[in-house]
Design a protein around this motif. Structure first.
Motif, mmCIF file in Angstrom:
data_model
loop_
_atom_site.group_PDB
_atom_site.id
_atom_site.type_symbol
_atom_site.label_atom_id
_atom_site.label_comp_id
_atom_site.label_asym_id
_atom_site.label_seq_id
_atom_site.Cartn_x
_atom_site.Cartn_y
_atom_site.Cartn_z
ATOM 1 N N ARG A 161 0.833 -1.208 0.000
ATOM 2 C CA ARG A 161 0.000 0.000 0.000
ATOM 3 C C ARG A 161 0.868 1.261 0.000
ATOM 4 O O ARG A 161 0.577 2.226 -0.706
ATOM 5 C CB ARG A 161 -0.941 0.015 1.212
ATOM 6 N N VAL A 214 -6.751 4.256 -11.063
ATOM 7 C CA VAL A 214 -7.029 3.133 -10.171
ATOM 8 C C VAL A 214 -5.937 2.111 -10.423
ATOM 9 O O VAL A 214 -5.622 1.796 -11.571
ATOM 10 C CB VAL A 214 -8.440 2.541 -10.384
ATOM 11 N N THR A 228 -3.606 -1.473 -8.720
ATOM 12 C CA THR A 228 -3.561 -2.566 -7.751
ATOM 13 C C THR A 228 -2.297 -3.388 -7.917
ATOM 14 O O THR A 228 -1.732 -3.480 -9.017
ATOM 15 C CB THR A 228 -4.799 -3.477 -7.878
ATOM 16 N N THR A 230 -4.682 -1.757 -3.084
ATOM 17 C CA THR A 230 -5.297 -0.919 -4.105
ATOM 18 C C THR A 230 -5.078 0.551 -3.771
ATOM 19 O O THR A 230 -4.892 0.914 -2.609
ATOM 20 C CB THR A 230 -6.810 -1.182 -4.219
ATOM 21 N N HIS A 264 -6.504 4.578 -5.422
ATOM 22 C CA HIS A 264 -7.240 5.261 -6.489
ATOM 23 C C HIS A 264 -7.474 6.717 -6.145
ATOM 24 O O HIS A 264 -7.436 7.122 -4.977
ATOM 25 C CB HIS A 264 -8.569 4.552 -6.782
ATOM 26 N N LEU A 276 -12.526 -0.057 -9.123
ATOM 27 C CA LEU A 276 -12.074 -1.433 -8.981
ATOM 28 C C LEU A 276 -13.216 -2.249 -8.389
ATOM 29 O O LEU A 276 -13.799 -1.861 -7.367
ATOM 30 C CB LEU A 276 -10.838 -1.520 -8.085
ATOM 31 N N THR A 330 -13.942 0.639 -4.595
ATOM 32 C CA THR A 330 -13.502 2.034 -4.599
ATOM 33 C C THR A 330 -14.727 2.936 -4.521
ATOM 34 O O THR A 330 -15.814 2.539 -4.915
ATOM 35 C CB THR A 330 -12.714 2.359 -5.878
ATOM 36 N N VAL A 359 -10.695 -9.632 -10.351
ATOM 37 C CA VAL A 359 -10.552 -8.204 -10.050
ATOM 38 C C VAL A 359 -10.684 -7.456 -11.367
ATOM 39 O O VAL A 359 -10.040 -7.799 -12.354
ATOM 40 C CB VAL A 359 -9.199 -7.899 -9.381
ATOM 41 N N LEU A 362 -10.703 -3.575 -13.137
ATOM 42 C CA LEU A 362 -10.440 -2.140 -13.084
ATOM 43 C C LEU A 362 -11.018 -1.515 -14.344
ATOM 44 O O LEU A 362 -10.881 -2.085 -15.439
ATOM 45 C CB LEU A 362 -8.944 -1.840 -13.023
#
Length: 254
Positions: A72, A104, A106, A115, A117, A123, A135, A189, A191
């Motif tokens: 992160r 965005v 990840t 993640t 954004h 996402l 998000t 996932v 995006l």
């Protein structure tokens, strides 16, 4: 990981201001970024390209550890560096005044991911419990929804639904939202830029991801749905399915 990507200029615009990339680094992590540029003339596509390229470069060159907190932090630093560079570029290029971009991004491993954004690119996570949005849009309409000033139905047709409260490159100092996900084999996932999310309801996204098709066919179907619904904006999607085996990937623009 199974990876699918697609970007389309849409039915109205002449230039694709979206930019995206998805790579697997030497540690086996999937790095995925979608950016939706804004600004007059060529400023939007300059901003989105700069953001994606700088974020990936920063992540690939980082020497930090592999804890979720480290990931992160790496994402946040990458987005902040991109913000600084885009803001500086706009200051020295008057033709790009007002340029900015949503982002965005990840970092994914088989067990989960981090993640980050800013803006209204989204996402989603699709799994056994269905589709969930991970998000929250940094938009005027989202603020009006949160404060109860408009309904969900009103939001979809609000005349200021494209007004952003936050974006990368528009201010010297910005605030990035960070998050995390956990997923298992078979989960997806996704995006996307708002060219998809504004035209394809969440239940339709879920329906397409349930279809017995390859991930690329599912993504192609979602983009076509957005085009058939008007396609007034650029449309960009990256999807990653958690698999036991990796597959070859390629990426770029358009």
């Amino acid at each position: 990981m199974e990876i699918a990507m697609k970007s389309h200029v849409g039915c109205v615009r002449q230039v694709n201001g979206d930019f995206y990339a998805c790579t697997i680094d030497e540690r086996g992590r999937v790095l995925a970024v979608v950016a939706d540029g804004m600004g007059g003339h060529a400023a939007g596509d300059v901003a989105s390209r700069m953001a994606v390229e700088m974020i990936l470069e920063e992540l690939q060159n980082s020497k930090i550890g592999q804890t979720l907190e480290d990931e992160r932090e790496g994402l946040m630093n990458a987005l902040l560096r991109a913000n600084e560079e885009i803001y500086r570029y706009a200051e020295t290029h008057p033709e790009c005044d007002g340029m900015g971009t949503t982002v965005v991004a990840t970092i994914l491993t088989p067990s989960g991911g981090a993640t980050a954004h800013i803006g209204d690119s989204r996402l989603y996570l699709y799994g056994a419990a269905g589709l969930s949005q991970h998000t929250e849009d940094h938009s005027l309409v989202q603020e009006l929804l949160k404060t109860g000033q408009i309904t969900v139905q009103e939001a979809s047709h609000h005349p200021q639904r494209n007004v952003l409260m936050r974006a990368l490159g528009t201010e010297q100092n910005v605030r990035i939202d960070l998050g995390q996900i956990t997923w298992t084999a078979g989960d997806v996932v996704l995006l996307c830029s708002d060219g998809l999310s504004n035209k394809v309801p969440a239940d339709v996204i879920e329906t397409w991801l349930e279809k017995p098709l390859s991930l690329q066919e599912q993504i192609d179907g979602l983009v076509q749905y957005a085009l058939d619904s008007g396609g007034e904006d650029n449309i960009t999607v990256i999807a990653v399915r958690n698999m036991d085996k990796s597959v070859d990937v390629s990426g770029g623009e358009g």
